[in-house]
Scaffold this active site. Structure first.
Site, PDB file in Angstrom:
ATOM      1  N   GLU A  27       0.816  -1.207   0.000  1.00 37.24           N
ATOM      2  CA  GLU A  27       0.000   0.000   0.000  1.00 37.24           C
ATOM      3  C   GLU A  27       0.854   1.263   0.000  1.00 37.24           C
ATOM      4  O   GLU A  27       1.986   1.263   0.456  1.00 37.24           O
ATOM      5  CB  GLU A  27      -0.967   0.009   1.182  1.00 37.24           C
ATOM      6  CG  GLU A  27      -0.340  -0.128   2.541  1.00 37.24           C
ATOM      7  CD  GLU A  27      -1.399  -0.412   3.606  1.00 37.24           C
ATOM      8  OE1 GLU A  27      -1.977   0.551   4.108  1.00 37.24           O
ATOM      9  OE2 GLU A  27      -1.638  -1.587   3.924  1.00 37.24           O
ATOM     10  N   CYS A  79       3.618   8.598   0.199  1.00 40.23           N
ATOM     11  CA  CYS A  79       4.226   7.754   1.226  1.00 40.23           C
ATOM     12  C   CYS A  79       4.347   6.344   0.644  1.00 40.23           C
ATOM     13  O   CYS A  79       3.346   5.730   0.289  1.00 40.23           O
ATOM     14  CB  CYS A  79       3.329   7.772   2.462  1.00 40.23           C
ATOM     15  SG  CYS A  79       3.831   6.609   3.731  1.00 40.23           S
ATOM     16  N   CYS A  99       6.959  -6.450   7.298  1.00 35.58           N
ATOM     17  CA  CYS A  99       8.085  -5.856   8.029  1.00 35.58           C
ATOM     18  C   CYS A  99       8.524  -6.847   9.093  1.00 35.58           C
ATOM     19  O   CYS A  99       7.711  -7.626   9.584  1.00 35.58           O
ATOM     20  CB  CYS A  99       7.645  -4.547   8.693  1.00 35.58           C
ATOM     21  SG  CYS A  99       8.962  -3.664   9.563  1.00 35.58           S
ATOM     22  N   CYS A 125       7.502  -3.957  15.902  1.00 34.65           N
ATOM     23  CA  CYS A 125       6.974  -2.922  16.804  1.00 34.65           C
ATOM     24  C   CYS A 125       5.549  -3.320  17.231  1.00 34.65           C
ATOM     25  O   CYS A 125       4.732  -3.691  16.389  1.00 34.65           O
ATOM     26  CB  CYS A 125       6.953  -1.555  16.123  1.00 34.65           C
ATOM     27  SG  CYS A 125       8.598  -0.984  15.639  1.00 34.65           S
ATOM     28  N   CYS A 139       2.251  -1.574  15.666  1.00 30.98           N
ATOM     29  CA  CYS A 139       2.191  -1.389  14.218  1.00 30.98           C
ATOM     30  C   CYS A 139       1.555  -2.597  13.522  1.00 30.98           C
ATOM     31  O   CYS A 139       1.827  -3.739  13.870  1.00 30.98           O
ATOM     32  CB  CYS A 139       3.598  -1.160  13.678  1.00 30.98           C
ATOM     33  SG  CYS A 139       3.669  -0.917  11.892  1.00 30.98           S
ATOM     34  N   GLU A 184      10.896  -1.526   6.770  1.00 33.25           N
ATOM     35  CA  GLU A 184      11.960  -0.721   7.366  1.00 33.25           C
ATOM     36  C   GLU A 184      13.006  -0.405   6.281  1.00 33.25           C
ATOM     37  O   GLU A 184      13.713  -1.306   5.814  1.00 33.25           O
ATOM     38  CB  GLU A 184      12.587  -1.512   8.531  1.00 33.25           C
ATOM     39  CG  GLU A 184      13.896  -0.967   9.063  1.00 33.25           C
ATOM     40  CD  GLU A 184      13.863   0.521   9.430  1.00 33.25           C
ATOM     41  OE1 GLU A 184      12.903   0.976  10.083  1.00 33.25           O
ATOM     42  OE2 GLU A 184      14.807   1.231   9.035  1.00 33.25           O
ATOM     43  N   ASN A 202      -2.632   5.715  15.679  1.00 36.00           N
ATOM     44  CA  ASN A 202      -3.723   5.155  14.877  1.00 36.00           C
ATOM     45  C   ASN A 202      -4.104   3.824  15.491  1.00 36.00           C
ATOM     46  O   ASN A 202      -3.259   2.939  15.592  1.00 36.00           O
ATOM     47  CB  ASN A 202      -3.248   4.889  13.445  1.00 36.00           C
ATOM     48  CG  ASN A 202      -3.370   6.107  12.567  1.00 36.00           C
ATOM     49  OD1 ASN A 202      -4.392   6.772  12.555  1.00 36.00           O
ATOM     50  ND2 ASN A 202      -2.294   6.405  11.862  1.00 36.00           N
ATOM     51  N   CYS A 209      -0.989   2.283   9.221  1.00 32.40           N
ATOM     52  CA  CYS A 209       0.058   1.632   8.426  1.00 32.40           C
ATOM     53  C   CYS A 209      -0.124   0.123   8.349  1.00 32.40           C
ATOM     54  O   CYS A 209      -0.122  -0.559   9.347  1.00 32.40           O
ATOM     55  CB  CYS A 209       1.425   1.889   9.057  1.00 32.40           C
ATOM     56  SG  CYS A 209       1.577   3.506   9.757  1.00 32.40           S
TER      57      CYS A 209
HETATM   58  N1  SAH Z   1      10.008   1.264   9.602  1.00 32.48           N
HETATM   59  C1  SAH Z   1      10.085   2.689   9.516  1.00 32.48           C
HETATM   60  C2  SAH Z   1       9.042   3.334   8.633  1.00 32.48           C
HETATM   61  C3  SAH Z   1       7.667   2.789   8.589  1.00 32.48           C
HETATM   62  S1  SAH Z   1       6.482   3.223   9.787  1.00 32.48           S
HETATM   63  C4  SAH Z   1      10.032   3.276  10.899  1.00 32.48           C
HETATM   64  O1  SAH Z   1       9.921   2.551  11.863  1.00 32.48           O
HETATM   65  O2  SAH Z   1      10.185   4.496  11.021  1.00 32.48           O
HETATM   66  C5  SAH Z   1       6.202   4.941   9.676  1.00 32.48           C
HETATM   67  C6  SAH Z   1       5.879   5.568  11.021  1.00 32.48           C
HETATM   68  O3  SAH Z   1       4.583   5.168  11.495  1.00 32.48           O
HETATM   69  C7  SAH Z   1       6.858   5.135  12.110  1.00 32.48           C
HETATM   70  O4  SAH Z   1       7.175   6.243  12.905  1.00 32.48           O
HETATM   71  C8  SAH Z   1       6.039   4.137  12.892  1.00 32.48           C
HETATM   72  O5  SAH Z   1       6.545   3.964  14.170  1.00 32.48           O
HETATM   73  C9  SAH Z   1       4.677   4.778  12.844  1.00 32.48           C
HETATM   74  N2  SAH Z   1       3.553   3.905  13.195  1.00 32.48           N
HETATM   75  C10 SAH Z   1       3.436   2.582  13.037  1.00 32.48           C
HETATM   76  N3  SAH Z   1       2.242   2.143  13.498  1.00 32.48           N
HETATM   77  C11 SAH Z   1       1.593   3.249  13.940  1.00 32.48           C
HETATM   78  C12 SAH Z   1       0.327   3.458  14.519  1.00 32.48           C
HETATM   79  N4  SAH Z   1      -0.516   2.466  14.740  1.00 32.48           N
HETATM   80  N5  SAH Z   1      -0.010   4.727  14.850  1.00 32.48           N
HETATM   81  C13 SAH Z   1       0.836   5.765  14.621  1.00 32.48           C
HETATM   82  N6  SAH Z   1       2.047   5.624  14.074  1.00 32.48           N
HETATM   83  C14 SAH Z   1       2.430   4.371  13.746  1.00 32.48           C
END
Ligand code: SAH
Length: 347
Positions: free
Chosen positions: A92, A105, A112, A116, A119, A160, A290, A333
């Site tokens: 996406e 974006c 991934c 985390c 996420c 990532e 989110n 995301c």
């Molecule tokens: N892997 C990279 C980029 C992808 S995520 C990273 O970790 O930065 C892009 C951003 O969205 C990151 O800051 C991530 O921590 C955040 N993110 C992931 N899930 C989220 C959620 N449920 N709500 C808000 N931000 C989120």
């Protein structure tokens, strides 16, 4: 022999591919320009002879993303795209429309593997890396769809970037190319959860991109419960690498901090964060979490977000609350892809 995807080729690679076919070098540039203009087949390259096109097609093809679905926000025009890759995998991308231009974006992996806990992209691990051409094609396909130029790119979709480092570097040189989309490196942001050795390498390259760090917690005890990567590269090491990055590039770093109710959103967390930010040329983006269906975390309440920002400001740390775009088509995301795959399963 397996055919090669010309969209994934640099100008140099295209030139030597054409020379390998016994053709002149400048044909490589012509093909590069066509691809980056958004042409989807070799037959559309009308300044190449029919014979040459046939010859190329024996060895190569142009990989294309297919638009599976687009959700369009009625509030602000944000578009969420589901794309199908040549091998059937789903990714996406998001288009955000600002006054200063169109920002896309992009995703850099299918899934991934960073794990985390807040996420959605990481719930089932990583399937594979995207190629530079597939990352680029997200931008090209969206330009084609909206009939307008994309001015900014953020690598903040699924995956990532620093875990797919070589393809990301290649993507940067493709998207920045003067014969291609010509998007300035200053208009590109790479977001990372903090893979320190790759950050150091990036710093040494002195590119003018913006680096964003997903911090989300002010101390190791908390950050390690949210982000497994922190056990390998704890905050002190991460911030050292950030300072190194600023020293080498002169670029300010963005820190992302998703506020999660009763997890990382208290005033004492804000104070601790402000202390850690001392001496780093930085800016903090506060993002109300989110909500992800599969996770128990809730978004912080807006008054807590404002208080958090107030504490940071009082201690001289710049912080903005990120405006939520596309709230009516909201899917955090990786959520869109997950919902799609689930829908497929139950068919
Ligand atoms: N892997 C990279 C980029 C992808 S995520 C990273 O970790 O930065 C892009 C951003 O969205 C990151 O800051 C991530 O921590 C955040 N993110 C992931 N899930 C989220 C959620 N449920 N709500 C808000 N931000 C989120």
């Amino acid at each position: 022999m397996e055919k090669v995807d010309l969209k994934n080729y640099s100008l140099k690679e295209l030139e030597s591919f054409l020379e390998g076919l016994g053709e002149k070098k400048f044909r490589g540039k012509q093909i590069f320009q066509w691809i980056h203009k958004g042409v989807m087949t070799i037959d559309e390259m009308t300044n190449l002879s029919k014979e040459l096109r046939v010859k190329i097609k024996e060895k190569a093809y142009i990989g294309n993303l297919k638009v599976e679905n687009v959700l369009i926000s009625k509030i602000d025009g944000t578009r969420k795209y589901l794309f199908v890759l040549e091998d059937g995998n789903i990714i996406e991308s998001v288009l955000m429309r600002y006054e200063h231009g169109n920002t896309v974006c992009v995703s850099c992996q299918v899934g991934c593997r960073m794990g985390c806990t807040f996420c959605a992209s990481t719930l089932e691990g990583v399937v594979r890396n995207l190629t530079a051409g597939e990352i680029l094609d997200q931008v090209i396909s969206i330009q084609r769809d909206i009939g307008d130029r994309v001015s900014n790119v953020v690598l903040m979709g699924s995956g990532e970037p620093l875990d797919n480092y070589d393809e990301i570097l290649k993507f940067l040189s493709l998207v920045n190319h003067s014969e291609g989309l010509n998007i300035g490196l200053r208009s590109i942001t790479i977001s990372t959860c903090g893979i320190v050795p790759k950050m150091m390498d990036l710093a040494d390259r002195k590119l003018q991109i913006t680096l964003a760090i997903s911090l989300h917690a002010p101390n190791d005890a908390l950050r390690s419960t949210m982000m497994p990567v922190n056990r390998k590269y704890p905050i002190e090491e991460l911030l050292k690498a950030c300072k190194y990055y600023v020293d080498k590039t002169g670029r300010r770093i963005t820190f992302e901090y998703a506020l999660i109710r009763d997890v990382n959103d208290s005033e004492s967390h804000a104070l601790e964060l402000a202390r850690r930010m001392k001496g780093i040329l930085s800016h903090i983006n506060l993002i109300p979490l989110n909500k992800v269906d599969e996770r128990e975390y809730e978004s912080a309440q807006l008054d807590r977000v404002r208080k958090f920002q107030g504490v940071l400001k009082k201690h001289g740390v710049e912080a903005t609350i990120r405006r939520e775009l596309g709230s009516d088509i909201n899917a955090a995301c990786g959520q869109l892809r997950r919902r799609y795959l689930k829908g497929q399963e139950s068919k």
